[in-house]
Design an enzyme around this catalytic site. Structure first.
Site, PDB file in Angstrom:
ATOM      1  N   TYR A  50       7.051   2.592   6.598  1.00  0.00           N
ATOM      2  CA  TYR A  50       6.518   3.895   7.010  1.00  0.00           C
ATOM      3  C   TYR A  50       5.164   4.194   6.384  1.00  0.00           C
ATOM      4  O   TYR A  50       4.930   5.300   5.887  1.00  0.00           O
ATOM      5  CB  TYR A  50       7.522   5.010   6.700  1.00  0.00           C
ATOM      6  CG  TYR A  50       8.909   4.773   7.247  1.00  0.00           C
ATOM      7  CD1 TYR A  50       9.107   4.112   8.463  1.00  0.00           C
ATOM      8  CD2 TYR A  50      10.035   5.200   6.556  1.00  0.00           C
ATOM      9  CE1 TYR A  50      10.376   3.892   8.967  1.00  0.00           C
ATOM     10  CE2 TYR A  50      11.316   4.985   7.054  1.00  0.00           C
ATOM     11  CZ  TYR A  50      11.479   4.325   8.258  1.00  0.00           C
ATOM     12  OH  TYR A  50      12.742   4.113   8.751  1.00  0.00           O
ATOM     13  N   HIS A  51       4.279   3.201   6.428  1.00  0.00           N
ATOM     14  CA  HIS A  51       2.931   3.374   5.893  1.00  0.00           C
ATOM     15  C   HIS A  51       1.856   3.046   6.934  1.00  0.00           C
ATOM     16  O   HIS A  51       0.935   2.293   6.660  1.00  0.00           O
ATOM     17  CB  HIS A  51       2.738   2.468   4.668  1.00  0.00           C
ATOM     18  CG  HIS A  51       3.686   2.732   3.559  1.00  0.00           C
ATOM     19  ND1 HIS A  51       4.030   1.773   2.621  1.00  0.00           N
ATOM     20  CD2 HIS A  51       4.385   3.843   3.215  1.00  0.00           C
ATOM     21  CE1 HIS A  51       4.889   2.281   1.759  1.00  0.00           C
ATOM     22  NE2 HIS A  51       5.122   3.541   2.099  1.00  0.00           N
ATOM     23  N   PRO A  52       1.918   3.609   8.143  1.00  0.00           N
ATOM     24  CA  PRO A  52       0.860   3.344   9.121  1.00  0.00           C
ATOM     25  C   PRO A  52      -0.467   3.893   8.628  1.00  0.00           C
ATOM     26  O   PRO A  52      -0.526   4.955   8.006  1.00  0.00           O
ATOM     27  CB  PRO A  52       1.351   4.077  10.374  1.00  0.00           C
ATOM     28  CG  PRO A  52       2.222   5.177   9.848  1.00  0.00           C
ATOM     29  CD  PRO A  52       2.896   4.598   8.638  1.00  0.00           C
TER      30      PRO A  52
END
Length: 564
Positions: free
Chosen positions: A472-474
């Site tokens: 969850y690190h776009p």
């Protein structure tokens, strides 16, 4: 005629990790009027504020945009979740609260890629300015900033934390006393954005202290549509609220802080982006900017799980009675297991020789469970969340239409590059070696996953494709860079090329992803951008050194060090 009540000096779109920082810092000048638009609403929920409840808000439509990728061609066509915060505080209100700055080499890479001035020694003063580190200030850490950083329960409530650190040392890796300071590489305590047992999001740290200011107007529950232009000058935003179309105007600048998914899609809906993407969405081209939505990067991770032979894991705390006691202690005292994200030890290692800084991150959890908080299997267990953090693969984001309610097309192209595949093979084998050390022997039961039968390159590749998840690190979808880089949407002042009075400030502007969780670097860039926007003199570069493994060109691990 414009309504004076809809006129401001700055209009900021997105009250997330960056937007709350900007709103606070820009309104320090009482003569500057700022409007802050946010798609979500209040963050007062106990599920947001209680650290141990972190899996709940991320799984609620009320607080999460709920994006997902297109079928990923190199992950057996799986669609991958891409949660983003839709609430005051943005993703800092629904994330895992892990605080990682990134290695000095990661930040230096931004300047090397063309973002002039964005190097570690120039950014360190802002890392110090933003934080209040529980152990006090030194050359690397700050003690008087808005963002409280602590170490949870200091690993005191579970023996597995320290056993993991000892296992890393047994395997030949260094110990680090502060991975956010002089030395990232190694095994040590993990840091989290928690204050007095409460999640310390940017809503708590930055927005709430500023909300009383008469020159700040927060407008929640809005859906940003497109930027309003006068020629090529941004003068405001069109947005939807309560079923009505609304307009708001900025005399000085419009600032997008809508995140790595939101900011590029707003730009594209406003006619700034790759000409073909805009044409396919039936949007008129204002500026053909081929880099908008490109260069998309993310971290992947797997859960490496073991059964635990001792009755010490968090799996024993998942029953309703235990949860009730944990909740009661938190409500009464903001202490105990409710006051931590449970990731209290961690590691950063290099997966191969020839890397100057770590490319693999470990979160250690003294339980075996899924991200929704449910047990992975009956009985006691523990796990590490692990994955390579410097991906070579690149993806893209493209609007499907001009409708702001339509989800964009997102494709990360995870594992497209062969080096990413090889990094995963190395990571699985190195992780198994670390967790197989004597320091874990009194706790270590059977390997649940991947499972001891997963050994060959082909078996590892297949298992990773089927089991890997986004961390969850776009990021990096509206990158900063030099004038001669056609894919650099922004200059080093965060200004959008080709138009006036428009900036982007959030994790989308990273030229490349950092090694670690992204909330820390995102807040830092907002602090620095605030000074740039205000025209203030930037601080001198910090005169510090950084730990670099000796003979890193030839050795995958050793405990000797040189300095950068």
């Amino acid at each position: 005629m414009k309504n004076p009540e809809s006129q401001f000096d700055y209009v900021i779109v997105g009250a997330g990790s960056a937007g709350c920082v900007l709103a606070n810092r820009l309104t320090e000048n009482a003569d500057v009027r700022v409007a802050l638009l946010e798609a979500g609403g209040s963050d007062k929920s106990i599920f947001i504020q209680m650290p141990t409840a972190l899996s709940i808000p991320m799984n609620m439509d009320k607080y999460n945009w709920g994006f997902e990728s297109e079928p990923e061609p190199y992950l057996d066509d799986r669609r991958m979740d891409c949660p983003r915060g839709k609430v005051l505080g943005g993703s800092s209100s629904i994330n895992g609260m892990v605080f990682v700055r990134g290695h000095a080499c990661d930040i230096n890479a931004w300047e090397e890629a063309g973002a002039a001035g964005w190097n570690y020694k120039s950014c360190l003063p802002y890392y110090k300015k933003m934080e209040s580190w529980v152990h006090g200030a030194d050359d690397y850490r700050g003690a008087n900033g808005p963002l409280a950083i602590c170490t949870g329960n200091d690993m005191k409530l579970n023996p597995l934390y320290e056993s993991f650190i000892e296992a890393g040392k047994d395997a030949g890796y260094p110990e680090t006393k502060d991975y956010n300071g002089y030395q990232q590489e190694g095994f040590g305590q993990m840091h989290m954005s928690v204050k007095d047992g409460v999640r310390w999001s940017t809503a708590n740290a930055y927005l709430k202290p500023a909300k009383h200011r008469k020159n700040l107007t927060v407008i929640p529950n809005t859906l940003a549509d497109e930027i309003i232009f006068d020629g090529l000058r941004a003068i405001g935003m069109r947005y939807q609220s309560g079923g009505r179309q609304m307009k708001i105007f900025a005399n000085t600048e419009v600032i997008l802080s809508a995140g790595s998914i939101g900011s590029p899609t707003i730009l594209q809906r406003s006619g700034i982006g790759p000409a073909k993407v805009l044409a396919d969405a039936d949007v008129n081209v204002r500026v053909d900017s081929p880099g908008v939505g490109e260069n998309l990067q993310d971290h992947l991770e797997v859960y490496f799980q073991y059964r635990c032979k001792q009755p010490v894991s968090l799996n024993r705390k998942l029953g309703l009675f235990s949860k009730g006691l944990i909740g009661a202690q938190w409500l009464l005292n903001k202490s105990g297991l409710g006051a931590t994200n449970h990731f209290e030890s961690c590691a950063f290692i290099r997966s191969r020789a020839g890397l100057k800084s770590p490319n693999v991150q470990y979160h250690f959890l003294p339980g075996a469970m899924r991200y929704d908080g449910r047990a992975a299997f009956d009985g006691d267990g523990y796990q590490v969340h692990v994955g390579p953090n410097n991906p070579w693969s690149r993806g893209r984001i493209a609007i499907a239409s001009s409708d702001p309610r339509a989800k964009p097309h997102i494709l990360f192209n995870y594992l497209k590059h062969e080096q990413d595949v090889q990094d995963w093979r190395d990571t699985i084998r190195l992780t198994r070696e670390i967790l197989g050390q004597d320091a874990m022997s009194e706790f270590r039961g059977d390997e649940i996953q991947p499972g001891k039968d997963i050994q060959s390159d082909e078996q590892i590749d297949t298992w990773v494709r089927q089991n890997v998840e986004s961390a969850y690190h776009p990021s990096c979808s509206v990158k900063m860079g030099s004038d001669n880089d056609a894919m650099a949407v922004l200059d080093e002042h965060c200004r959008v090329r080709g138009v006036d009075a428009l900036r982007v400030v959030d994790s989308s502007i990273f030229p490349s992803i950092t090694n670690g969780n992204l909330n820390g670097p995102t807040i830092m860039i907002a602090e620095r951008a605030a000074d740039i926007i205000k025209g203030e003199l930037l601080p001198e570069q910090a005169d510090v050194q950084t730990w670099i493994a000796k003979d890193w060109e030839n050795k995958q691990r050793n405990v000797e060090a040189t300095t950068l």
